[in-house]
Scaffold this active site. Structure first.
Site, PDB file in Angstrom:
ATOM      1  N   GLY A  14      -4.652 -12.950  -5.053  1.00 31.81           N
ATOM      2  CA  GLY A  14      -5.803 -12.208  -5.667  1.00 31.81           C
ATOM      3  C   GLY A  14      -5.329 -11.790  -6.621  1.00 31.81           C
ATOM      4  O   GLY A  14      -4.505 -10.798  -6.936  1.00 31.81           O
ATOM      5  N   ARG A  75      -3.014 -19.342  -3.772  1.00 33.01           N
ATOM      6  CA  ARG A  75      -2.350 -18.981  -2.595  1.00 33.01           C
ATOM      7  C   ARG A  75      -1.198 -19.850  -2.012  1.00 33.01           C
ATOM      8  O   ARG A  75      -1.094 -20.074  -0.896  1.00 33.01           O
ATOM      9  CB  ARG A  75      -3.275 -18.092  -1.535  1.00 33.01           C
ATOM     10  CG  ARG A  75      -4.234 -17.296  -2.273  1.00 33.01           C
ATOM     11  CD  ARG A  75      -4.797 -16.417  -1.057  1.00 33.01           C
ATOM     12  NE  ARG A  75      -5.887 -15.560  -1.570  1.00 33.01           N
ATOM     13  CZ  ARG A  75      -5.596 -14.206  -1.641  1.00 33.01           C
ATOM     14  NH1 ARG A  75      -4.437 -13.689  -1.435  1.00 33.01           N
ATOM     15  NH2 ARG A  75      -6.530 -13.291  -2.172  1.00 33.01           N
ATOM     16  N   ASP A 115       2.145  -9.006  -1.328  1.00 31.40           N
ATOM     17  CA  ASP A 115       3.234  -9.235  -0.329  1.00 31.40           C
ATOM     18  C   ASP A 115       3.208 -10.647  -0.227  1.00 31.40           C
ATOM     19  O   ASP A 115       4.446 -11.014   0.056  1.00 31.40           O
ATOM     20  CB  ASP A 115       3.056  -8.364   1.003  1.00 31.40           C
ATOM     21  CG  ASP A 115       1.774  -8.555   1.468  1.00 31.40           C
ATOM     22  OD1 ASP A 115       0.931  -9.173   0.970  1.00 31.40           O
ATOM     23  OD2 ASP A 115       1.700  -8.526   2.613  1.00 31.40           O
ATOM     24  N   THR A 137      -1.893  -5.685  -6.832  1.00 35.46           N
ATOM     25  CA  THR A 137      -2.926  -5.907  -5.833  1.00 35.46           C
ATOM     26  C   THR A 137      -3.803  -4.898  -5.920  1.00 35.46           C
ATOM     27  O   THR A 137      -3.313  -3.831  -5.992  1.00 35.46           O
ATOM     28  CB  THR A 137      -2.467  -6.148  -4.518  1.00 35.46           C
ATOM     29  OG1 THR A 137      -3.505  -6.169  -3.554  1.00 35.46           O
ATOM     30  CG2 THR A 137      -1.341  -5.230  -3.925  1.00 35.46           C
ATOM     31  N   ASP A 139      -5.519  -3.954  -3.635  1.00 32.99           N
ATOM     32  CA  ASP A 139      -5.411  -3.326  -2.417  1.00 32.99           C
ATOM     33  C   ASP A 139      -4.331  -2.176  -2.401  1.00 32.99           C
ATOM     34  O   ASP A 139      -4.488  -1.192  -1.449  1.00 32.99           O
ATOM     35  CB  ASP A 139      -4.942  -4.046  -1.186  1.00 32.99           C
ATOM     36  CG  ASP A 139      -6.297  -5.218  -0.878  1.00 32.99           C
ATOM     37  OD1 ASP A 139      -7.320  -5.030  -1.413  1.00 32.99           O
ATOM     38  OD2 ASP A 139      -6.169  -6.038   0.020  1.00 32.99           O
ATOM     39  N   ASP A 141      -1.398  -2.084  -1.137  1.00 33.05           N
ATOM     40  CA  ASP A 141      -0.653  -1.797   0.125  1.00 33.05           C
ATOM     41  C   ASP A 141       0.569  -2.301   0.186  1.00 33.05           C
ATOM     42  O   ASP A 141       1.121  -2.468   1.234  1.00 33.05           O
ATOM     43  CB  ASP A 141      -1.583  -2.708   1.273  1.00 33.05           C
ATOM     44  CG  ASP A 141      -1.599  -4.189   0.719  1.00 33.05           C
ATOM     45  OD1 ASP A 141      -1.318  -4.366  -0.367  1.00 33.05           O
ATOM     46  OD2 ASP A 141      -2.445  -4.740   1.826  1.00 33.05           O
ATOM     47  N   ARG A 183      -7.819  -5.111   3.104  1.00 33.68           N
ATOM     48  CA  ARG A 183      -7.748  -5.875   4.031  1.00 33.68           C
ATOM     49  C   ARG A 183      -6.974  -5.128   5.283  1.00 33.68           C
ATOM     50  O   ARG A 183      -7.408  -4.956   6.467  1.00 33.68           O
ATOM     51  CB  ARG A 183      -6.765  -7.136   3.850  1.00 33.68           C
ATOM     52  CG  ARG A 183      -6.705  -8.142   5.016  1.00 33.68           C
ATOM     53  CD  ARG A 183      -5.324  -9.177   4.666  1.00 33.68           C
ATOM     54  NE  ARG A 183      -5.890 -10.078   3.533  1.00 33.68           N
ATOM     55  CZ  ARG A 183      -6.779 -10.887   3.815  1.00 33.68           C
ATOM     56  NH1 ARG A 183      -6.891 -11.288   5.186  1.00 33.68           N
ATOM     57  NH2 ARG A 183      -7.071 -11.954   3.255  1.00 33.68           N
TER      58      ARG A 183
HETATM   59  O1  F6P Z   1      -6.587  -8.971  -3.841  1.00 31.52           O
HETATM   60  C1  F6P Z   1      -6.630  -8.700  -2.223  1.00 31.52           C
HETATM   61  C2  F6P Z   1      -7.720  -8.852  -1.669  1.00 31.52           C
HETATM   62  O2  F6P Z   1      -8.987  -8.576  -2.563  1.00 31.52           O
HETATM   63  C3  F6P Z   1      -8.231  -8.479  -0.179  1.00 31.52           C
HETATM   64  O3  F6P Z   1      -8.636  -7.101  -0.056  1.00 31.52           O
HETATM   65  C4  F6P Z   1      -9.163  -9.419   0.250  1.00 31.52           C
HETATM   66  O4  F6P Z   1      -9.141  -9.393   1.574  1.00 31.52           O
HETATM   67  C5  F6P Z   1      -8.628 -10.871  -0.429  1.00 31.52           C
HETATM   68  O5  F6P Z   1      -7.747 -10.338  -1.615  1.00 31.52           O
HETATM   69  C6  F6P Z   1      -9.815 -11.952  -0.741  1.00 31.52           C
HETATM   70  O6  F6P Z   1      -9.263 -12.474  -1.716  1.00 31.52           O
HETATM   71  P1  F6P Z   1      -9.680 -14.101  -1.651  1.00 31.52           P
HETATM   72  O7  F6P Z   1     -11.281 -14.282  -1.091  1.00 31.52           O
HETATM   73  O8  F6P Z   1      -9.575 -14.470  -3.138  1.00 31.52           O
HETATM   74  O9  F6P Z   1      -8.838 -15.046  -0.728  1.00 31.52           O
END
Ligand code: F6P
Length: 359
Positions: A14, A75, A115, A137, A139, A141, A183
């Site tokens: 993300g 991803r 990660d 990120t 997040d 995390d 998440r």
């Molecule tokens: O960037 C991290 C994050 O925002 C998480 O909080 C979320 O679950 C995920 O990415 C969703 O991203 P995508 O819909 O792009 O897979």
């Protein structure tokens, strides 16, 4: 181990505001050290498919504040999970990455991501790939670092949204539920909720029950407060659902993460069923949290990370991640940083919320 002449950068997972500031810093620091920089498009996909662009000073002009990533992201995962052992095993994509790096004479990689992206870099180390990771990120995390690129920008979006929602919640005497990202950890929910004055904050760190949220809202009503703001992380865990997050059925990404979302609407409906006398309405901030310009803090963190990553690579320090430890930027072993994922919000903020009377 030969010295570094060409660095390859890529941005995976993300996206978040601040990535471009890091790319700019990498190119600007590499130049005086006599290093060449190339950028792989769309994360690990570019390395697998030999899709790359040269990155010179003109390519990174004017991008300091711009959100997203000029390289694109994905991803793509060159490893797959062994269903029996749960271990990540290499696919044919790993050989293609090794081939690309050799053919393009890329001596070192700077992957920028969370990660998942950095986990790939760490696993590739045993295949001879030399990498210095940069944590990114919203997040926040990732273990081993105080902050990752993007978190402060997301925090600013959430805080601004809560400021705006407060006025309308107050005017209409409503309960407003705000669903935010996060998440596995509640950095956005808890720090955003505290900065924006939320009354209830629900995060992955502490499972919650609808009953206790209902009680917290009733206490406010009894005290004459006719509106409330609830911030709920997408990864929050209601005990009514077995203390697991609400996920879209069958939607799992290449790293095995289910797509989360919907907890805000679920909670609104459960609170209504529980007889809440105020109308709960829901705002899902979703991708707004990842977009837009980077805050000054993120620009500075990203710039420092970019410069440090090039210097560590030039000094032959690999299988590490640049990290913020208080005021200092240091290199931490990638394996150590990954072992600390997902990094939960610590007691300093959980206690702060409790001491302020926030559920
Ligand atoms: O960037 C991290 C994050 O925002 C998480 O909080 C979320 O679950 C995920 O990415 C969703 O991203 P995508 O819909 O792009 O897979």
């Amino acid at each position: 181990m030969g010295s570094v002449k060409r660095i390859g950068v890529l941005t995976g997972g993300g996206d978040s505001p601040g990535i471009n500031a890091a790319l700019r810093a990498i190119v600007r620091r590499a130049k005086p050290l006599g290093l060449d920089v190339v950028g792989f498009r769309d994360g690990w996909r570019g390395a697998v498919e030999d899709d790359l662009v040269p990155l010179g000073l003109p390519d990174v002009g004017g991008i300091l504040h711009v959100g997203g990533t000029i390289l694109g992201t994905s991803r793509t995962n060159p490893f797959q999970k062994d269903p029996a052992t749960g271990a990540w095993t290499p696919t044919a994509k790993v050989d293609r990455i090794l081939d690309t790096l050799k053919r393009r004479q890329v001596d070192a990689l700077i992957p920028i991501g969370g990660d998942d992206t950095l986990g790939v870099a760490h696993r590739l180390a045993s295949h001879g790939v030399r990498a210095v990771g940069i944590p990114q990120t919203i997040d926040n995390d990732i273990g081993g670092t105080d902050y990752a690129i993007g978190f402060h920008s997301a925090l600013a979006v959430v805080t601004d949204a809560l400021d705006r929602l407060h006025t309308t919640a107050h005017a209409h005497h409503r309960v407003l539920i705000v669903e935010v990202m996060g998440r596995d950890a509640g950095w956005i929910a808890i720090l955003g909720g505290l900065a924006g004055g939320a009354d209830v904050i629900l995060s992955p760190e502490q499972p919650f029950s609808v009953g206790e949220v209902r009680e917290a809202l009733q206490r406010r009503l009894d005290a004459g407060r006719r509106f409330s703001i609830i911030v709920v992380a997408e990864g929050a865990r209601p005990v009514e659902l077995g203390s697991v997050p609400l996920a879209a059925e069958g939607r799992v990404d290449a790293f095995g993460h289910p797509q989360l979302g919907g907890i805000g609407y679920w909670l609104a409906s459960e609170l209504e069923k529980a007889g809440l006398p105020l109308t709960p309405r829901v705002t899902v901030l979703s991708y707004l949290q990842r977009g837009g310009v980077a805050t000054p803090t993120d620009r500075l963190i990203a710039t420092r990370f970019g410069v440090a990553a090039v210097e560590f690579a030039a000094a032959g320090k690999y299988d590490v991640m640049v990290a913020l430890h208080g005021p200092r930027v240091v290199a931490v072993p990638l394996g150590e940083a990954l072992a600390g994922c997902p990094k939960p919000v610590g007691p300093e903020y959980l206690d702060l919320a409790r001491n302020l009377g926030v559920r």
